[in-house]
Design a protein around this motif. Structure first.
Motif, PDB file in Angstrom:
ATOM      1  N   GLY A 143      36.653  31.709  41.000  1.00 42.87           N
ATOM      2  CA  GLY A 143      35.383  31.993  41.653  1.00 42.87           C
ATOM      3  C   GLY A 143      35.481  32.681  42.995  1.00 42.87           C
ATOM      4  N   ALA A 144      34.598  32.252  43.924  1.00 44.52           N
ATOM      5  CA  ALA A 144      34.478  32.898  45.226  1.00 44.52           C
ATOM      6  C   ALA A 144      35.752  32.764  46.053  1.00 44.52           C
ATOM      7  N   ALA A 145      36.510  31.689  45.844  1.00 42.96           N
ATOM      8  CA  ALA A 145      37.751  31.512  46.608  1.00 42.96           C
ATOM      9  C   ALA A 145      38.742  32.619  46.284  1.00 42.96           C
ATOM     10  N   GLY A 146      38.892  32.943  44.998  1.00 42.77           N
ATOM     11  CA  GLY A 146      39.794  34.018  44.607  1.00 42.77           C
ATOM     12  C   GLY A 146      39.330  35.371  45.100  1.00 42.77           C
ATOM     13  N   GLU A 147      38.016  35.605  45.048  1.00 41.33           N
ATOM     14  CA  GLU A 147      37.473  36.871  45.545  1.00 41.33           C
ATOM     15  C   GLU A 147      37.755  37.028  47.040  1.00 41.33           C
ATOM     16  N   ALA A 148      37.640  35.922  47.788  1.00 49.93           N
ATOM     17  CA  ALA A 148      37.865  35.986  49.235  1.00 49.93           C
ATOM     18  C   ALA A 148      39.329  36.227  49.563  1.00 49.93           C
ATOM     19  N   LEU A 149      40.242  35.778  48.693  1.00 42.20           N
ATOM     20  CA  LEU A 149      41.664  35.889  48.993  1.00 42.20           C
ATOM     21  C   LEU A 149      42.267  37.236  48.597  1.00 42.20           C
ATOM     22  N   THR A 150      41.511  38.078  47.910  1.00 37.45           N
ATOM     23  CA  THR A 150      42.065  39.368  47.500  1.00 37.45           C
ATOM     24  C   THR A 150      42.337  40.271  48.698  1.00 37.45           C
ATOM     25  N   GLN A 151      41.555  40.143  49.750  1.00 38.09           N
ATOM     26  CA  GLN A 151      41.770  40.905  50.982  1.00 38.09           C
ATOM     27  C   GLN A 151      41.589  39.952  52.155  1.00 38.09           C
TER      28      GLN A 151
END
Length: 320
Positions: free
Chosen positions: A228-236
Motif C-alpha cells: 500500500g501507501a508505505a511502499g509507494e512512499a518508500l520508492t523515493q
C-alpha cells in the motif's frame, strides 16, 4: 494483530525460541494438507476435481473417504488454520522458485544445525522420563526415526524461505526505519507534528504499540516494496524523511515512520554464511514477512483464497 502476522509464521521461525512454542509450531508444519495457486490468465488450465480421489489410509468396509469431502470439512471446522496452511505451502513454493532464480542452495550442515536445535528444544521441554521417541509416538503415532526426515524437510523449507526473503530485499533495495504504531489517525498526526518539530523518535517509543526489535527501538532494514501507501512512499525517499500517517491495507493501526538510512539495490548478494548470520541476529519480522509474501504473490500471479466450501453429500464412496 498489526501487519496480519499469522501464528503459523511466528511459530515456524528457525529454532531460537522456547521449546513449547517451537514444538507446537514445528508439529503444525507436518500437517500441511493442500495448496492453492493460479496460473497466468493467458495460460489457464482446467483444475482437476478431487471428486472420487480417496484419502489414503481411511476405509469403511469397501468404501473410502472422498478427498473433497475431507478438505471441505477441514475448511469448515478449521477455517483459519486451513488458510494459514495454504499460505505456508505457497510460501515454501515461492521460496523454492526464488532460490532457483537467485542461485541459492542451502548447505546441508545449516539444515542439520536447525534440526539439532529443534531436538534440543524439544528435549528441554520434556520430563525426566520422556524422550524424542515417546514424544513422537504421542504426537504422531510414529517413531522419531520416521518423523525426523519430515521435520528436516519443513525446517529446511522454512530456512530457505528466510534466506531468499532477505536476499531479495538486498537485491531490491532496503530502508532502515523508525516506526511508530498507534491506534488512531489523530495520534499518528500528533507524532508527525512532533517529528517535524525535531523531536527524537527514540523518545517517542513508549507511545508506540510495537517498538522495533533493535536495541535502540528501530527496525532492521526492510525491502522497499511494503504494501500500500508505505511502499509507494518508500520508492523515493531519503534519510530523515517522515512518512505518514498511513495504514497498511486491511490494518486497523496507523503508522508513522522516519527514515534512518536508505540502502540501494545490490546486484551481488553477500555470502550465504553472512545471510544466515544476519537472519540469526535479525529474525524475519511480521511486516517483512507480509511484504515479501504479497510481492511474491504479484510476481508469480498467485492467490490464496479458498473456493466456496462444497462437498458431496456422501463422504464415503465405494472403492473401485
Amino acid at each position: 494483530m498489526p501487519w496480519c502476522a499469522s501464528e503459523a509464521h511466528r511459530d515456524l521461525q528457525v529454532s531460537w525460541r522456547p521449546a513449547s512454542r517451537f514444538a507446537c509450531g514445528a508439529a503444525s508444519a507436518v500437517l500441511l494438507l493442500s495448496a492453492c495457486q493460479s496460473s497466468q490468465p493467458s495460460d489457464r488450465v482446467l483444475l482437476q476435481s478431487t471428486r472420487g480421489v480417496l484419502l489414503d489410509g481411511v476405509r469403511l468396509q469397501q468404501s473410502g473417504l472422498d478427498m473433497s469431502a475431507f478438505v471441505a470439512e477441514m475448511q469448515f471446522v478449521f477455517p483459519q488454520q486451513s488458510s494459514e496452511i495454504v499460505r505456508s505451502m505457497m510460501r515454501s513454493e515461492f521460496a523454492h522458485r526464488e532460490a532457483k532464480r537467485l542461485s541459492i542452495r542451502l548447505p546441508q550442515e545449516a539444515v542439520e544445525r536447525t534440526v539439532a536445535d529443534l531436538e534440543n528444544n524439544l528435549l528441554q521441554g520434556m520430563g525426566p522420563d520422556e524422550n524424542l521417541e515417546s514424544w513422537s509416538q504421542q504426537q504422531h503415532q510414529q517413531s522419531w526415526a520416521k518423523m525426523r526426515p519430515l521435520y528436516e524437510r519443513h525446517l529446511a523449507d522454512n530456512l530457505l524461505y528466510q534466506v531468499v526473503l532477505r536476499a531479495d530485499a538486498i537485491h531490491s533495495g532496503r530502508t532502515k526505519m523508525w516506526w511508530l504504531i498507534g491506534r488512531s489517525e489523530e495520534q499518528a498526526q500528533n507524532w508527525v507534528r512532533s517529528l517535524e518539530s525535531g523531536r527524537d523518535p527514540a523518545s517517542m517509543l513508549k507511545e508506540s504499540l510495537i517498538p522495533g526489535p533493535e536495541a535502540d527501538g528501530s527496525y532492521p532494514p526492510i525491502a522497499i516494496y511494503l504494501p500500500g501507501a508505505a511502499g509507494e512512499a518508500l520508492t523515493q525517499t531519503e534519510a530523515g524523511q517522515i512518512l505518514g500517517p498511513l495504514q497498511l491495507p486491511g490494518d486497523f493501526t496507523w503508522m508513522v515512520g522516519r527514515v534512518i538510512e536508505v540502502l540501494p539495490p545490490r546486484t551481488e548478494l553477500p555470502p550465504l554464511a553472512v545471510l544466515l548470520e544476519d537472519i540469526r541476529q535479525h529474525p524475519v519480522g511480521p511486516l517483512e514477512a507480509r511484504a515479501w509474501f504479497e510481492e511474491m504473490s504479484r510476481r508469480y500471479t498467485a492467490s490464496a483464497t479458498f473456493a466456496p466450501i462444497s462437498a458431496p453429500l456422501e463422504a464415503f464412496v465405494p472403492i473401485r
